[in-house]
Scaffold this motif. Structure first.
Motif, PDB file in Angstrom:
ATOM      1  N   UNK A 124       0.778  -1.225   0.000  1.00  0.00           N
ATOM      2  CA  UNK A 124       0.000   0.000   0.000  1.00  0.00           C
ATOM      3  C   UNK A 124       0.807   1.270   0.000  1.00  0.00           C
ATOM      4  N   UNK A 125       2.104   1.201   0.022  1.00  0.00           N
ATOM      5  CA  UNK A 125       2.945   2.402   0.024  1.00  0.00           C
ATOM      6  C   UNK A 125       3.426   2.660  -1.399  1.00  0.00           C
ATOM      7  N   UNK A 126       2.941   3.759  -2.015  1.00  0.00           N
ATOM      8  CA  UNK A 126       3.221   4.063  -3.405  1.00  0.00           C
ATOM      9  C   UNK A 126       2.926   2.821  -4.245  1.00  0.00           C
ATOM     10  N   UNK A 127       3.876   2.373  -5.068  1.00  0.00           N
ATOM     11  CA  UNK A 127       3.664   1.147  -5.844  1.00  0.00           C
ATOM     12  C   UNK A 127       4.230  -0.088  -5.161  1.00  0.00           C
ATOM     13  N   UNK A 128       4.610   0.078  -3.919  1.00  0.00           N
ATOM     14  CA  UNK A 128       5.185  -1.021  -3.150  1.00  0.00           C
ATOM     15  C   UNK A 128       6.495  -0.601  -2.507  1.00  0.00           C
ATOM     16  N   UNK A 129       6.672  -1.023  -1.274  1.00  0.00           N
ATOM     17  CA  UNK A 129       7.908  -0.678  -0.565  1.00  0.00           C
ATOM     18  C   UNK A 129       8.346  -1.872   0.267  1.00  0.00           C
ATOM     19  N   UNK A 130       9.631  -2.201   0.174  1.00  0.00           N
ATOM     20  CA  UNK A 130      10.202  -3.274   0.986  1.00  0.00           C
ATOM     21  C   UNK A 130      11.094  -2.666   2.063  1.00  0.00           C
ATOM     22  N   UNK A 131      10.849  -3.072   3.295  1.00  0.00           N
ATOM     23  CA  UNK A 131      11.642  -2.599   4.434  1.00  0.00           C
ATOM     24  C   UNK A 131      12.394  -3.795   5.011  1.00  0.00           C
ATOM     25  N   UNK A 132      13.690  -3.635   5.187  1.00  0.00           N
ATOM     26  CA  UNK A 132      14.513  -4.681   5.794  1.00  0.00           C
ATOM     27  C   UNK A 132      15.404  -4.049   6.849  1.00  0.00           C
ATOM     28  N   UNK A 133      15.596  -4.764   7.932  1.00  0.00           N
ATOM     29  CA  UNK A 133      16.545  -4.311   8.948  1.00  0.00           C
ATOM     30  C   UNK A 133      17.111  -5.542   9.636  1.00  0.00           C
ATOM     31  N   UNK A 134      18.218  -5.340  10.325  1.00  0.00           N
ATOM     32  CA  UNK A 134      18.819  -6.493  10.965  1.00  0.00           C
ATOM     33  C   UNK A 134      20.001  -6.138  11.839  1.00  0.00           C
ATOM     34  N   UNK A 135      20.507  -7.161  12.513  1.00  0.00           N
ATOM     35  CA  UNK A 135      21.641  -7.033  13.422  1.00  0.00           C
ATOM     36  C   UNK A 135      22.691  -8.069  13.047  1.00  0.00           C
ATOM     37  N   UNK A 136      23.953  -7.716  13.307  1.00  0.00           N
ATOM     38  CA  UNK A 136      25.057  -8.646  13.044  1.00  0.00           C
ATOM     39  C   UNK A 136      26.093  -8.530  14.149  1.00  0.00           C
ATOM     40  N   UNK A 137      26.588  -9.664  14.587  1.00  0.00           N
ATOM     41  CA  UNK A 137      27.696  -9.691  15.539  1.00  0.00           C
ATOM     42  C   UNK A 137      28.767 -10.625  14.982  1.00  0.00           C
ATOM     43  N   UNK A 138      30.012 -10.136  14.962  1.00  0.00           N
ATOM     44  CA  UNK A 138      31.090 -10.923  14.367  1.00  0.00           C
ATOM     45  C   UNK A 138      32.274 -10.991  15.333  1.00  0.00           C
ATOM     46  N   UNK A 139      32.848 -12.189  15.447  1.00  0.00           N
ATOM     47  CA  UNK A 139      34.020 -12.407  16.301  1.00  0.00           C
ATOM     48  C   UNK A 139      35.132 -12.979  15.440  1.00  0.00           C
ATOM     49  N   UNK A 140      36.338 -12.440  15.621  1.00  0.00           N
ATOM     50  CA  UNK A 140      37.471 -12.842  14.799  1.00  0.00           C
ATOM     51  C   UNK A 140      38.686 -13.155  15.666  1.00  0.00           C
ATOM     52  N   UNK A 141      39.511 -14.080  15.186  1.00  0.00           N
ATOM     53  CA  UNK A 141      40.730 -14.456  15.888  1.00  0.00           C
ATOM     54  C   UNK A 141      41.832 -14.710  14.870  1.00  0.00           C
ATOM     55  N   UNK A 142      43.026 -14.219  15.174  1.00  0.00           N
ATOM     56  CA  UNK A 142      44.187 -14.414  14.303  1.00  0.00           C
ATOM     57  C   UNK A 142      45.347 -14.930  15.139  1.00  0.00           C
ATOM     58  N   UNK A 143      45.978 -15.999  14.661  1.00  0.00           N
ATOM     59  CA  UNK A 143      47.101 -16.593  15.381  1.00  0.00           C
ATOM     60  C   UNK A 143      48.302 -16.737  14.452  1.00  0.00           C
ATOM     61  N   UNK A 144      49.475 -16.534  15.023  1.00  0.00           N
ATOM     62  CA  UNK A 144      50.723 -16.902  14.371  1.00  0.00           C
ATOM     63  C   UNK A 144      51.376 -17.968  15.237  1.00  0.00           C
ATOM     64  N   UNK A 145      51.790 -19.067  14.607  1.00  0.00           N
ATOM     65  CA  UNK A 145      52.428 -20.181  15.312  1.00  0.00           C
ATOM     66  C   UNK A 145      53.925 -20.174  15.017  1.00  0.00           C
ATOM     67  N   UNK A 146      54.725 -20.230  16.068  1.00  0.00           N
ATOM     68  CA  UNK A 146      56.178 -20.254  15.883  1.00  0.00           C
ATOM     69  C   UNK A 146      56.613 -21.587  15.292  1.00  0.00           C
ATOM     70  N   UNK A 147      57.676 -21.544  14.497  1.00  0.00           N
ATOM     71  CA  UNK A 147      58.247 -22.759  13.942  1.00  0.00           C
ATOM     72  C   UNK A 147      59.203 -23.419  14.919  1.00  0.00           C
ATOM     73  N   UNK A 148      59.762 -24.537  14.497  1.00  0.00           N
ATOM     74  CA  UNK A 148      60.753 -25.195  15.346  1.00  0.00           C
ATOM     75  C   UNK A 148      62.011 -24.323  15.399  1.00  0.00           C
ATOM     76  N   UNK A 149      62.804 -24.409  16.466  1.00  0.00           N
ATOM     77  CA  UNK A 149      63.956 -23.510  16.616  1.00  0.00           C
ATOM     78  C   UNK A 149      64.893 -23.517  15.422  1.00  0.00           C
ATOM     79  N   UNK A 150      65.151 -24.684  14.839  1.00  0.00           N
ATOM     80  CA  UNK A 150      66.075 -24.738  13.720  1.00  0.00           C
ATOM     81  C   UNK A 150      65.641 -23.922  12.522  1.00  0.00           C
ATOM     82  N   UNK A 151      64.357 -23.573  12.442  1.00  0.00           N
ATOM     83  CA  UNK A 151      63.864 -22.809  11.298  1.00  0.00           C
ATOM     84  C   UNK A 151      64.178 -21.325  11.407  1.00  0.00           C
ATOM     85  N   UNK A 152      64.612 -20.865  12.600  1.00  0.00           N
ATOM     86  CA  UNK A 152      64.860 -19.427  12.747  1.00  0.00           C
ATOM     87  C   UNK A 152      66.130 -19.069  13.522  1.00  0.00           C
ATOM     88  N   UNK A 153      66.737 -19.982  14.285  1.00  0.00           N
ATOM     89  CA  UNK A 153      67.821 -19.580  15.174  1.00  0.00           C
ATOM     90  C   UNK A 153      69.085 -19.203  14.408  1.00  0.00           C
TER      91      UNK A 153
END
Length: 798
Positions: A397-426
């Motif tokens: 019923x709104x003009x020739x038609x109207x779509x209304x959308x709304x919403x919520x978002x929650x995001x969790x992120x994690x980043x890891x670096x893993x050390x190599x064996x000692x011989x790879x860097x010492x």
């Protein structure tokens, strides 16, 4: 996600930029259950990215350009065996080039739209956010300093279609959607099919083997689609005779499984997708020269590799993605609650190598001068979990038609670096002029590099689409997002379309956007060896907020801010001919870049810190560049009878130009702007992708026979050199490639395709190897450096 009626092929091609896609759209492949093209009575629906409107509507309702790419033909008959390469040869605005001599970037192909960075394009799967990879691209001619999404983690046979929204959409979808959005819709139709494929380069290497199968089965009143794939890509080598380097495709073996289903449950539908890929890949590092028995083992040992050696950077990639959700009707509102999870991990093993400092220590102790030849160098992982709650409702019923959308978002992120064996860097011998520390080819991550970093964000949005009249449509969107590590941002979008005549549509949009700094850019830390003009240089890439970055005066990373504008027209003079043209401009402020390399000579304030670390140079991530990108997308398509058969013709062009408008150095770097963003790094931003790209395709079918010819033109590129001025820049001439295939249908269910890609064996313009990033006579630009290949595919439906 807008639901559109299936309409005649020519009109759909016109409205969604599909002229470039016609070779992938046989008339019978628009939908499994679609009626013949001439009929509009029985309609199936397809989801289109860029709208949250639900229900049937004219396909001209969308006010922004969207490429709609059915993937059936690419999976059954295409010469490219992975998604990134398939899209590169279809969509002119999409670019992905396999790298070589670029460490981790060799193992995971990055992809981007409109010449921007790979982390400035958002990728969705079934309308849900897909995670980026843990890798940060440090080398190579493309997407330097960027993360991105691994498009090749999803099998071609699992995909129903790919939609490319060529417009800024951060106000609708959040961070990363600056250049546009790619939505990958997976299959869940009944029936089974399989594909076997083989290919190799005409020089006799780089064999590709593919075995892929899909089966959709009825379960609990719904459908469960299951796709399994094994893909083995062999190593190729284009180095000159006598050159110990290995330049070409990495060796890679992928094992992938994807599930996609939807089932009626209670008052709504339960849906889920789950996918996992294991990839074993191997990239060749720079060759190390042979040494004599009296030489100190600086980067080699005569007891191990007297004639020199090529270290191999082997990577194990673990990629997982899944979503589970429930859609139902809450009164007049369509409601969708979902949880999405993504995980990517890359672990390095360096083989055919040595730690020269250990070898030298062994030599000094009276031994032969040896170390281990393989090392666990560590790696990194990225995890993302996204919760969405979305509502939408259409008001008649709104003009020739109207779509209304709304919403919520929650995001969790994690980043890891893993050390190599000692011989790879010492540094075992502890001598300034002794053996180089760490595994040659790729020193391992050190305990000081290791990190376990988290952040979270929350967002709310509203999206309104209004049919003002039968001719005039308006779309508005507003989104507010808050991040735990850098603050909040609000973005908006206004778009509209006006139908001038039944065959002509005008459309335009304006939006603001943003991209949050990735956890990878904020926390990545590594010490590595690069080769500049053939000489080894040890470099530290210092994390934001760390001791080295603080000593250099690097500020905390913040979000990039963008403004996007598009204006276009679609014209369908007949049901078999269509034309689209869209102009665009994207301004990005505070763009995050990987700086040039600072050392004691060009930035004396860092000299003592670098000496203490035992490295020659340092790099950082910093918000320091403003860019402007302008361009034009143009498509033309036609479908006609030719003799007793059908001929589909399409032409698609993208013209794009990115310019660095301003370099804003932090206060501590005032006067050092030419180091912060050298001409070489500036050219990687401005011309890492060709400034023009075009595809001209012909597809002819006659009874059981079909042939396809696709001509792909890549514009020129200019890239910098290691030496910089006065050494001339690398100039890559425009090049044109061609793919040709022939298909024979033995039955309605069984097809055999044979053909070739880059059939004229075109390669990039030769350069000075001492000045390229990979040390070869040309970079991995345009369509790559391997040359012509042949392939065969056998597909069968059960």
């Amino acid at each position: 996600m807008l639901k559109l009626k299936l309409i005649p092929q020519s009109l759909l091609l016109a409205l969604y930029g599909g002229a470039a896609l016609a070779s992938l759209i046989p008339a019978a492949a628009f939908a499994q259950s679609a009626a013949p093209a001439a009929s509009t009575e029985n309609v199936a629906t397809v989801s289109v990215v860029g709208s949250r409107r639900v229900g049937n509507a004219s396909s001209t309702d969308t006010p922004v350009p969207v490429d709609f790419i059915p993937m059936t033909k690419a999976a059954e008959q295409g010469g490219q065996f992975d998604l990134a390469q398939a899209l590169t040869n279809i969509s002119p605005s999409f670019n992905s080039t396999r790298q070589t001599g670029a460490d981790g970037a060799d193992l995971i192909d990055s992809a981007a739209l409109r010449g921007l960075g790979s982390d400035q394009t958002l990728v969705l799967v079934n309308g849900k956010r897909r995670h980026t990879v843990a890798l940060v691209n440090l080398f190579g001619a493309r997407n330097r300093g960027n993360t991105g999404t691994d498009m090749n983690a999803i099998p071609l046979l699992a995909i129903k279609n790919v939609q490319v929204l060529r417009d800024g959409a951060a106000a609708q979808y959040g961070s990363d959607a600056i250049a546009g959005v790619i939505n990958i819709e997976l299959k869940k139709n009944l029936g089974c099919e399989s594909v076997l494929g083989y290919g190799q380069y005409t020089e006799g290497d780089g064999e590709n083997w593919l075995a892929s199968a899909y089966c959709g089965v009825a379960v609990a009143g719904g459908v469960l689609g299951i796709t399994g794939e094994w893909y083995d890509r062999g190593r190729s080598n284009r180095s000159e005779p006598g050159n110990p380097r290995i330049i070409g495709d990495t060796k890679s073996e992928n094992q992938t499984l994807y599930l996609n289903g939807e089932f009626p449950t209670g008052p709504g539908k339960l849906y889920f997708t789950a996918g996992a890929q294991k990839r074993d890949a191997s990239s060749a590092a720079w060759a190390r020269e042979g040494v004599g028995s009296d030489d100190i083992p600086r980067r080699n040992s005569a007891a191990m590799y007297p004639n020199g050696f090529v270290p191999f950077i082997d990577g194990k990639v673990d990629d997982r993605w899944g979503t589970v959700g429930y859609r139902w009707q809450m009164g007049e509102w369509n409601t969708d609650l979902s949880q999405t999870y993504g995980y990517n991990r890359l672990m390095y093993n360096i083989n055919n190598t040595l730690n020269a400092s250990i070898a030298n220590q062994d030599l000094l102790a009276g031994g032969p001068g040896r170390s281990a030849s393989a090392f666990d160098a560590g790696g990194f992982s990225f995890r993302q979990a996204t919760t969405n709650l979305d509502f939408s409702r259409f008001y008649n019923g709104v003009l020739n038609g109207m779509n209304v959308a709304f919403g919520l978002e929650h995001r969790r992120e994690n980043y890891k670096i893993f050390a190599g064996e000692p011989g790879s860097y010492i540094d075992a011998d502890g001598l300034n002029f002794g053996g180089a520390p760490g595994s040659q080819g790729f020193p391992g991550f050190q305990p000081g590099d290791a990190t376990d970093s988290d952040r979270h964000s929350s967002a709310a949005y509203i999206d309104i689409e209004t049919d003002v009249s039968d001719r005039f449509k308006v779309q508005t969107a507003l989104r507010h997002e808050r991040y735990s590590d850098f603050g909040s941002t609000t973005t908006g979008k206004l778009a509209g379309s006006y139908r001038v005549t039944p065959s002509v549509l005008l459309r335009a949009s304006a939006s603001t956007g943003f991209r949050a700094p990735s956890l990878q850019q904020v926390h990545f830390s590594s010490t590595f060896t690069d080769f500049v003009s053939g000489e080894a240089v040890d470099v530290v890439l210092a994390p934001n907020g760390g001791a080295v970055a603080n000593a250099a005066g690097i500020p905390q990373l913040k979000d990039e801010q963008s403004k996007s504008f598009t204006a276009g027209i679609t014209w369908s003079p007949t049901q078999s001919t269509s034309v689209t043209a869209d102009l665009y401009r994207i301004d990005i402020d505070d763009r995050i870049v990987l700086t040039g390399r600072f050392d004691a000579e060009n930035y004396p304030a860092l000299g003592a810190t670098l000496q203490q670390l035992g490295v020659d140079q340092a790099q950082f991530f910093v918000n320091s560049v403003d860019t402007k990108t302008q361009g034009l997308d143009l498509t033309v398509s036609n479908r006609a009878d030719l003799g007793a058969g059908k001929l589909s013709t399409f032409l698609a062009l993208n013209f794009s130009k990115t310019e660095v408008k301003n370099v804003k150095a932090p206060a501590a770097f005032a006067g050092f702007e030419d180091v912060l963003l050298s001409e070489r790094e500036r050219l990687f931003i401005e011309e890492g992708a060709p400034r023009r790209k075009a595809t001209l395709g012909f597809d002819y079918s006659l009874n059981k026979f079909e042939t396809s010819l696709r001509i792909i033109h890549f514009g020129p590129q200019t890239l910098g050199t290691f030496s910089g001025p006065p050494v001339p820049n690398q100039k890559y001439d425009a090049k044109t490639s061609a793919d040709l295939s022939f298909t024979w249908a033995f039955t309605d269910k069984t097809k055999l395709t044979v053909g070739g890609t880059n059939i004229f064996d075109v390669k990039p313009t030769a350069q000075d190897p001492n000045e390229t990033d990979n040390g070869f006579k040309y970079e991995s630009v345009q369509f790559g450096l391997n040359g012509a290949s042949v392939f065969a595919r056998l597909s069968h439906k059960f």
